[in-house]
Design an enzyme around this catalytic site. Structure first.
Site, PDB file in Angstrom:
ATOM      1  CD  GLU A 250      39.504  36.638  28.588  1.00 26.58           C
ATOM      2  OE1 GLU A 250      39.398  37.831  28.914  1.00 26.58           O
ATOM      3  OE2 GLU A 250      40.518  36.164  28.053  1.00 26.58           O
TER       4      GLU A 250
ATOM      5  CG  ASP B 128      42.671  34.448  25.885  1.00 28.67           C
ATOM      6  OD1 ASP B 128      43.516  33.700  25.363  1.00 28.67           O
ATOM      7  OD2 ASP B 128      42.951  35.574  26.326  1.00 28.67           O
TER       8      ASP B 128
ATOM      9  CG  HIS C   7      42.269  32.077  28.792  1.00 25.42           C
ATOM     10  ND1 HIS C   7      41.508  33.062  29.363  1.00 25.42           N
ATOM     11  CD2 HIS C   7      43.515  32.595  28.685  1.00 25.42           C
ATOM     12  CE1 HIS C   7      42.251  34.140  29.562  1.00 25.42           C
ATOM     13  NE2 HIS C   7      43.468  33.884  29.158  1.00 25.42           N
TER      14      HIS C   7
HETATM   15  C1  RNT Z   1      44.127  37.225  30.990  1.00 20.62           C
HETATM   16  C2  RNT Z   1      42.997  37.445  30.053  1.00 20.62           C
HETATM   17  C3  RNT Z   1      42.593  38.869  29.853  1.00 20.62           C
HETATM   18  C4  RNT Z   1      43.773  39.815  29.765  1.00 20.62           C
HETATM   19  C5  RNT Z   1      43.437  41.198  29.283  1.00 20.62           C
HETATM   20  C6  RNT Z   1      44.514  42.166  29.589  1.00 20.62           C
HETATM   21  O1  RNT Z   1      44.523  35.927  31.037  1.00 20.62           O
HETATM   22  O2  RNT Z   1      43.290  36.857  28.841  1.00 20.62           O
HETATM   23  O3  RNT Z   1      41.787  38.973  28.741  1.00 20.62           O
HETATM   24  O4  RNT Z   1      44.779  39.311  28.955  1.00 20.62           O
HETATM   25  O5  RNT Z   1      42.225  41.579  29.748  1.00 20.62           O
HETATM   26 ZN    ZN Z   2      42.057  37.298  27.158  1.00 20.01          ZN
END
Ligand code: RNT
Ligand code: ZN
Length: 416
Positions: free
Chosen positions: A223, A256, A259
């Site tokens: 991620e 995400d 992000h």
């Molecule tokens: C943080 C990321 C990550 C977390 C979780 C708790 O910016 O989005 O995924 O929110 O893993």
């Molecule tokens: Zn996340």
């Protein structure tokens, strides 16, 4: 129920005129599993420390009373949520939510025994589990974990992440469904960084080492993030970084929705990722001005994302998880609103007259495409939504509000 049925029948006819079968849309929606992030129950505290405060790498804001204080409360809350949403869903847990039996177990010491009670609980409640390594809120978190030039710190986090993969594999085996493991680290820096290549090179090496073991029952996801509070100038694990790593090494890139730059379309990334990476993982959230992790709502961004997944025919390639943690409102409510909003988006996507739209597009009938897209927005999808809820014996419309208020009165308000 009579009215819901009547309205549904009318809606069904209306959609049939456009060649859409609403019963089928409902059946498909029932099969879309959403991975509920366990961390909305307790503002990402986890069970490592009795005081459960976040320290470094991530932040939750708000202090609404009633957060879950232990595993039993987290479980009870998630089960309550599941009674207010239709469908069978998954639960996404973090390494810091292990069953540590009141002892301190450091992150490079965790193993499957700390998650067996989760597996058993999930089985008993008809959930499948997903997993996350946790590199934040730890004395060794600092600004750099897997990209740290200090071997001791870096190896600590490599060990942690390797163990998380082994745990995920075992979870996947036991639940007969691959466990989706997400890797997110906060590594970055506040101000102008002059050795950007070096930290990224180290991160790449760490990942190579972590992923050296091949597993069958888990899926690896990586991620990216644009920036974090206190890491405004440089994020080691940027989107370019993980996209490159994922494309080259056949890893799933997690999108995400909080992000990216706020005007960037996350929906538009789906079709590209599907061509170059094995699957897609989503963290559906709602950024407000920044990665604020607000509760997902049925907004244009989420609708676009759902439509794009359906248009790509990619439901079996997209893992849908939620990722928000609003500590300022009733937390059960936060889940229910976010999950139902996500489902509403997918339902509308499933009800889209895509075949006709595609014909228009290929015939260069662009006014017609635009017009039908506009009209589709006001088709009676709400009647189908109500039927979806009624048929699955969960509250219709706003009826869940009272149920959450009752749970607050009886359960969460008594937690102090
Ligand atoms: C943080 C990321 C990550 C977390 C979780 C708790 O910016 O989005 O995924 O929110 O893993
Ligand atoms: Zn996340």
């Amino acid at each position: 129920m009579e009215n819901i049925k009547k309205t549904y029948e009318l809606a069904k006819e209306r959609y049939a005129k456009l060649g859409i079968n609403t019963d089928e849309a409902i059946a498909k929606l029932e099969k879309i599993a959403i991975s509920m992030h366990c961390w909305q129950t307790d503002d990402v505290s986890g069970f490592e420390n009795p005081d459960g405060q976040l320290s470094g790498g991530i932040q939750a804001t708000g202090n609404y009373p009633g957060k879950a204080r232990n595993m039993q409360e987290v479980w009870a809350d998630l089960v309550k949520v599941s009674t207010l949403i239709a469908g069978n869903h998954r639960v996404n847990i973090h390494a810091i939510y292990g069953d540590f039996g009141g002892k301190f177990v450091d992150r490079d010491q965790i193993d499957i025994t700390h998650f067996q009670s989760w597996i058993d609980w999930a089985k008993a409640n008809n959930f499948k589990l997903d997993f996350n390594s946790s590199s934040f809120s730890h004395p060794k978190s600092g600004m750099l974990t897997l990209s740290n030039p200090d071997d001791e710190i870096r190896n600590f986090w490599i060990e942690h992440t390797k163990r998380c993969r082994a745990i995920s594999e075992e979870i996947g085996k036991q639940q007969d469904s691959p466990c989706v493991m997400n890797l997110w680290i906060h590594d970055g820096s506040k101000d102008t960084t002059v050795n950007r290549l070096e930290y990224r090179r180290i991160l790449k090496e760490s990942l190579d080492e972590i992923f050296a073991t091949k597993y069958e029952n888990m899926k690896d996801c990586i991620e990216a993030k644009l920036f974090g509070i206190g890491a405004e100038s440089y994020t080691v694990g940027s989107y370019d970084f993980y996209l490159g790593y994922g494309a080259k090494n056949n890893k799933i890139v997690t999108l995400d929705t909080g992000h990216f730059h706020l005007t960037e379309s996350i929906a538009d990334k789906i079709s590209s990722l599907l061509l170059f990476t094995p699957e897609v993982m989503l963290h559906v959230s709602r950024p407000i001005r920044w990665d604020s992790d607000h509760v997902t709502t049925m907004n244009d961004d989420t609708l676009d994302l759902a439509r794009e997944i359906i248009r790509c025919g990619a439901l079996d390639k997209v893992n849908i998880g939620l990722d928000y943690f609003d500590a300022s409102i009733n937390r059960i409510g936060a889940y229910v609103v976010g999950i139902r909003a996500t489902q509403k988006c997918f339902l509308q996507a499933l009800l889209e007259p895509t075949t006709t739209l595609r014909q228009y597009e290929s015939n260069d009938q662009l006014f017609e495409r635009l017009a039908l897209l506009e009209e589709a927005k006001s088709l009676p999808w709400t009647a189908v939504w109500d039927m979806f809820c009624a048929k699955n014996n969960v509250p219709v419309g706003e009826d869940y509000i009272a149920e959450i208020q009752a749970y607050e009165k009886e359960v969460t308000s008594k937690r102090n």
